[in-house]
Design a protein around this motif. Structure first.
Motif, PDB file in Angstrom:
ATOM      1  N   GLY A 182      38.809  27.354  33.154  1.00  0.00           N
ATOM      2  CA  GLY A 182      38.929  27.686  34.458  1.00  0.00           C
ATOM      3  C   GLY A 182      39.847  28.436  35.024  1.00  0.00           C
ATOM      4  O   GLY A 182      40.351  29.268  36.123  1.00  0.00           O
ATOM      5  N   ALA A 183      41.375  27.619  34.319  1.00  0.00           N
ATOM      6  CA  ALA A 183      43.115  28.331  34.778  1.00  0.00           C
ATOM      7  C   ALA A 183      42.602  30.057  34.573  1.00  0.00           C
ATOM      8  O   ALA A 183      43.418  31.331  35.712  1.00  0.00           O
ATOM      9  CB  ALA A 183      44.022  28.091  34.414  1.00  0.00           C
ATOM     10  N   ALA A 184      42.574  30.420  33.647  1.00  0.00           N
ATOM     11  CA  ALA A 184      42.358  32.005  33.183  1.00  0.00           C
ATOM     12  C   ALA A 184      41.561  32.610  33.786  1.00  0.00           C
ATOM     13  O   ALA A 184      41.297  33.570  34.439  1.00  0.00           O
ATOM     14  CB  ALA A 184      41.703  32.231  31.093  1.00  0.00           C
ATOM     15  N   LEU A 185      40.210  32.287  33.976  1.00  0.00           N
ATOM     16  CA  LEU A 185      39.130  32.451  35.364  1.00  0.00           C
ATOM     17  C   LEU A 185      39.858  32.909  36.442  1.00  0.00           C
ATOM     18  O   LEU A 185      39.542  34.315  37.056  1.00  0.00           O
ATOM     19  CB  LEU A 185      37.700  32.533  35.304  1.00  0.00           C
ATOM     20  N   SER A 186      40.026  32.053  36.863  1.00  0.00           N
ATOM     21  CA  SER A 186      41.194  32.457  38.222  1.00  0.00           C
ATOM     22  C   SER A 186      41.485  33.275  38.626  1.00  0.00           C
ATOM     23  O   SER A 186      41.463  33.917  39.651  1.00  0.00           O
ATOM     24  CB  SER A 186      41.098  30.845  38.783  1.00  0.00           C
ATOM     25  N   LYS A 187      42.271  34.122  37.636  1.00  0.00           N
ATOM     26  CA  LYS A 187      43.733  35.141  37.620  1.00  0.00           C
ATOM     27  C   LYS A 187      42.813  36.162  37.202  1.00  0.00           C
ATOM     28  O   LYS A 187      42.553  37.318  37.843  1.00  0.00           O
ATOM     29  CB  LYS A 187      44.503  34.660  36.976  1.00  0.00           C
ATOM     30  N   ILE A 188      41.677  36.325  36.316  1.00  0.00           N
ATOM     31  CA  ILE A 188      40.627  37.272  35.404  1.00  0.00           C
ATOM     32  C   ILE A 188      39.567  38.715  36.420  1.00  0.00           C
ATOM     33  O   ILE A 188      39.270  39.159  36.857  1.00  0.00           O
ATOM     34  CB  ILE A 188      40.575  36.818  34.234  1.00  0.00           C
ATOM     35  N   ALA A 189      38.924  37.039  36.373  1.00  0.00           N
ATOM     36  CA  ALA A 189      37.135  37.395  37.103  1.00  0.00           C
ATOM     37  C   ALA A 189      37.063  38.303  38.596  1.00  0.00           C
ATOM     38  O   ALA A 189      36.478  38.734  38.682  1.00  0.00           O
ATOM     39  CB  ALA A 189      36.901  35.731  37.712  1.00  0.00           C
ATOM     40  N   PRO A 190      37.804  37.246  39.421  1.00  0.00           N
ATOM     41  CA  PRO A 190      38.008  38.359  40.634  1.00  0.00           C
ATOM     42  C   PRO A 190      38.233  39.337  40.838  1.00  0.00           C
ATOM     43  O   PRO A 190      37.612  40.241  41.484  1.00  0.00           O
ATOM     44  CB  PRO A 190      39.515  37.169  41.983  1.00  0.00           C
ATOM     45  N   PRO A 191      39.713  40.224  40.632  1.00  0.00           N
ATOM     46  CA  PRO A 191      39.442  41.433  40.240  1.00  0.00           C
ATOM     47  C   PRO A 191      38.630  41.648  39.555  1.00  0.00           C
ATOM     48  O   PRO A 191      37.943  43.291  39.854  1.00  0.00           O
ATOM     49  CB  PRO A 191      40.506  41.590  40.178  1.00  0.00           C
ATOM     50  N   LEU A 192      38.463  41.463  38.186  1.00  0.00           N
ATOM     51  CA  LEU A 192      36.938  41.439  37.540  1.00  0.00           C
ATOM     52  C   LEU A 192      35.952  42.198  37.956  1.00  0.00           C
ATOM     53  O   LEU A 192      35.353  43.333  37.882  1.00  0.00           O
ATOM     54  CB  LEU A 192      36.862  41.286  36.394  1.00  0.00           C
ATOM     55  N   ASP A 193      35.280  41.396  38.455  1.00  0.00           N
ATOM     56  CA  ASP A 193      34.103  41.519  39.472  1.00  0.00           C
ATOM     57  C   ASP A 193      34.137  42.350  40.600  1.00  0.00           C
ATOM     58  O   ASP A 193      33.200  42.895  40.061  1.00  0.00           O
ATOM     59  CB  ASP A 193      34.348  39.905  40.018  1.00  0.00           C
ATOM     60  N   LYS A 194      35.252  42.712  41.130  1.00  0.00           N
ATOM     61  CA  LYS A 194      35.140  43.482  41.914  1.00  0.00           C
ATOM     62  C   LYS A 194      35.381  45.394  41.505  1.00  0.00           C
ATOM     63  O   LYS A 194      34.643  46.136  41.607  1.00  0.00           O
ATOM     64  CB  LYS A 194      36.758  43.106  43.036  1.00  0.00           C
ATOM     65  N   LEU A 195      35.732  45.282  40.275  1.00  0.00           N
ATOM     66  CA  LEU A 195      35.961  46.454  39.785  1.00  0.00           C
ATOM     67  C   LEU A 195      34.219  46.556  39.467  1.00  0.00           C
ATOM     68  O   LEU A 195      33.729  47.838  39.828  1.00  0.00           O
ATOM     69  CB  LEU A 195      36.645  46.409  38.661  1.00  0.00           C
ATOM     70  N   ILE A 196      33.670  45.488  38.505  1.00  0.00           N
ATOM     71  CA  ILE A 196      32.572  45.960  38.244  1.00  0.00           C
ATOM     72  C   ILE A 196      31.300  46.362  39.391  1.00  0.00           C
ATOM     73  O   ILE A 196      30.480  46.585  39.522  1.00  0.00           O
ATOM     74  CB  ILE A 196      32.133  45.038  37.453  1.00  0.00           C
TER      75      ILE A 196
END
Length: 208
Positions: free
Chosen positions: A67-81
């Motif tokens: 969860g801690a890793a995804l809180s940093k990685i997922a939002p910007p990657l989701d926006k990009l995709i």
């Protein structure tokens, strides 16, 4: 899943079953999936049953480290995709099979549009949102934005619609969090780790 404590309150979560091609919440759950008019029909959205790989991702995402890793990685990657796919999908949606939507709000302080990925939880004919935020203690900015201005836009599957958000009642929050835990069991872990009362919203189409 049982009950878990959110801030100073306790919300009851009833376990549900996934069946056939679409995740149908058990009729014993008050947080049941009800198709019909509203946001779900306008978006043509469904909740596919997760495959084996996606179930593994669910377990990782529900863990403290994941969860801690995804809180940093997922939002910007989701926006990009999402931008690259014309709003038809996000990286988290692909990896988890969950209905991840792009929510656009108006910044409470700046007045500018802010877009972020959120988990759309089927609620009645529409959707609910919760502020689990991967289990981190901070409240996501979109919560403050919706409190200041409930008018927003959600995009899913390449379709965008205008919505109105309001705070869920205690009973509605119980149902939405129950439905969310049925979709993604890690949500209960997020509530415990965040150590705060989760903000829960009900979305409805602006034209209804």
């Amino acid at each position: 899943v049982g009950a878990f404590r959110v801030g100073l309150g306790v919300l009851s979560i009833r376990p549900c079953r996934a069946e056939t091609r679409t995740l149908l919440l058990d009729t014993r759950c008050r947080a049941n999936y009800r198709g019909g008019l509203g946001i779900q029909q306008q978006l043509g959205s469904t909740v596919p049953k997760p495959n084996g790989v996606q179930r593994i991702v669910h377990r990782v995402a529900g863990s403290r480290v994941g969860g801690a890793a995804l809180s940093k990685i997922a939002p910007p990657l989701d926006k990009l995709i999402s931008r690259a796919s014309g709003g038809r999908g996000t990286s988290t949606q692909l990896l988890t099979g969950l209905p991840i939507m792009m929510l656009t709000t108006t910044g409470a302080k700046t007045g500018q549009e802010r877009t972020c990925p959120v988990l759309g939880i089927p609620f009645g004919e529409d959707y609910g949102l919760q502020s689990g935020n991967f289990g981190v203690t901070s409240v996501p900015a979109w919560v403050h934005n919706l409190r200041a201005n409930g008018q927003a836009t959600i995009e899913y599957g390449g379709t965008s619609i205008d919505v109105i958000a309001r705070d869920a009642s205690e009973e509605e929050a119980d149902e939405i969090l129950g439905a969310g835990a049925a979709l993604f069991p890690g949500l209960a872990n997020y509530g415990r780790r965040a150590n705060r009362r989760l903000d829960v919203f009900v979305l409805r189409a602006a034209d209804t």
